[in-house]
Design a protein around this motif. Sequence first.
Motif: not given
Length: 562
Positions: A294-323
């Motif tokens: 993908a344009r921004v490569p990600i790792i997706k996973y589920h956290h079973e103790h938190l019942d949570l979907e996670v999208d982990l990236s390493m190269s999308n700092l603009t997303g952080f500042y956009m937030s």
Amino acid sequence: MNSLVRRSARQLSLWRSYCVKHGGPEAASPGRPNYEEFIGRHQRQARCSIVVQVSSEKSYPELYNYCSRFGSILGAHHYCVRQDEALHYVLLEFATPDEAAAAIGAGVSNGDLSGVPVRSPFLWFRAAGGGRRSPKLAQANPSPQLLSLDGNRQVEQSHLLGLLRGAADIEEQVQLLHEHTRLNELGVRMRFLAALQVQQAIAGMFPAAQAQPFGSSVNGFGRMGCDLDLILRFDNDMGAKGSREAADPSRLVYHTKENLSNGRSQTQRHMECFGDMLHLFLPGVCHVRRILQARVPIIKYHHEHLDLEVDLSMSNLTGFYMSELLYMFGEMDPRVRPLTFSIRRWAQTCGLTNPSPGRWISNFSLTCLVMFFLQQLRQPILPTIGALAKAAEAGDARVTEDGINCSFARDVERLGFRSRNQSSLSELLLQFFEFYSQFDFHNRAISLNEGRPLSKPDHSAIYIVNPLEQLLNVSKNVSLEECERLRIEVRNAAWVLESEVENASPPESEGQELSWGLLNLFKHPEKAVIRPNMFFKPRMVEVSDLFEQKETTTGSNAPTTT
Ligand code: GTP
Ligand code: MG
């Protein structure tokens, strides 16, 4: 149509009291944290916290007494993860990170040695020897309070609809929807703990690494159950800046591995490796998927103790500042978030948005449409991003690793922006739908930087200038059909809402199925009828036809992950 909207004295006084309660422009709001303070506070909270699986919430007093030996417990939240049967967890917050570390350090591996012996903030509370409770400990503190019980539970649809039905007016409906569906305090805590787990897992090799939540988990536009967007960075800005600027820089320099010449393939290789590490070693992490092309490569996973979907990236700092920008917008005026929640909910119920990415409009793009609408009003409610960038001072300078300038004023006071707009939420909602009913998507682009429409630079169906990378289009993925559907649905919504706002309060009759105000916007798409067009030459397309089209074309147009 505006003449149909009459601001009642009641609406105005409601708005004023809402401002006072929530710290809007009519109320001084000195105590509210800025984005960095908000993030910092939650990161610290996470370092002070552990999550313990228990057999039920009844175990809490015993757990509290047991864990009190490690330090003082400031708060405790209970939640359930529902699988075949409910699994119960308690999130405990200690007063200091050291106390939480002491509790984690006191943990032991599973007695039968099954499982990789990894240390993390996720533990379980086993029965005392022989299954008996320690009476001495049980008496130590007899009345510990759980701050929230099943605090991660999403409100039932029927309950929510009942609440909206019982509201006094549309104003209250919009606020109730926001209050009952937004991500709550426990939800935010759980997301910061998920981030901390990743960060701590690699802290040995990368002591300066930061796993930073961004997106709807932290920008104040998240709903209960939203995913966690996470960016993992090996080094933080401050570390790099600090060592460069030091008057007496160290003469000892780390030996390092050489970078690969292609930065993108290096990121992909690193992420592949992290994906394996998460999958093999991190408790709770499951269903790991690598989406590295993908344009921004990600790792997706589920956290079973938190019942949570996670999208982990390493190269999308603009997303952080956009937030950060979205967080600031949400903080600037108490109408921004409730309004956005209603519009996102409307888009979801009429099938304009979809949990998986594809050729439909994303929640993020939709949020940009709302922010733009609020900027371009005759009495703007939000400033432009251009104005924020112009007011930036030295301390606001932020440049990403790839050289993208994300500098803008973090202190909005400096901008001297004060909105004089006093429209009620129902008026704004109607104006939003009217505005986009008339918007020339065909020729105009939306620019949050300028707060006015620009000429469209290409033939994308919807063009929203990416605020931090202005050569990109945030809504490039949206197809012509989806843009057309958006235009139809905003017209329908304007038509429905116009008569609702005119009536202003619920009908007198007390029926079980009584539907009024916002509820009429949230009707299921099959029931939607195309209304005569008020602004355009009517184009009678049945929404149901469009749904059929969507179903037949989905397979051939595989969703692109961004
Ligand atoms: P939901 O996940 O649907 O609740 O909303 P979200 O806001 O978290 O959206 P998403 O997970 O798709 O994206 C996460 C964050 O990345 C957004 O909030 C933005 O801050 C940022 N983001 C997403 N797409 C873009 C884009 O095209 N440009 C920029 N600059 N940031 C983006
Ligand atoms: Mg998200």
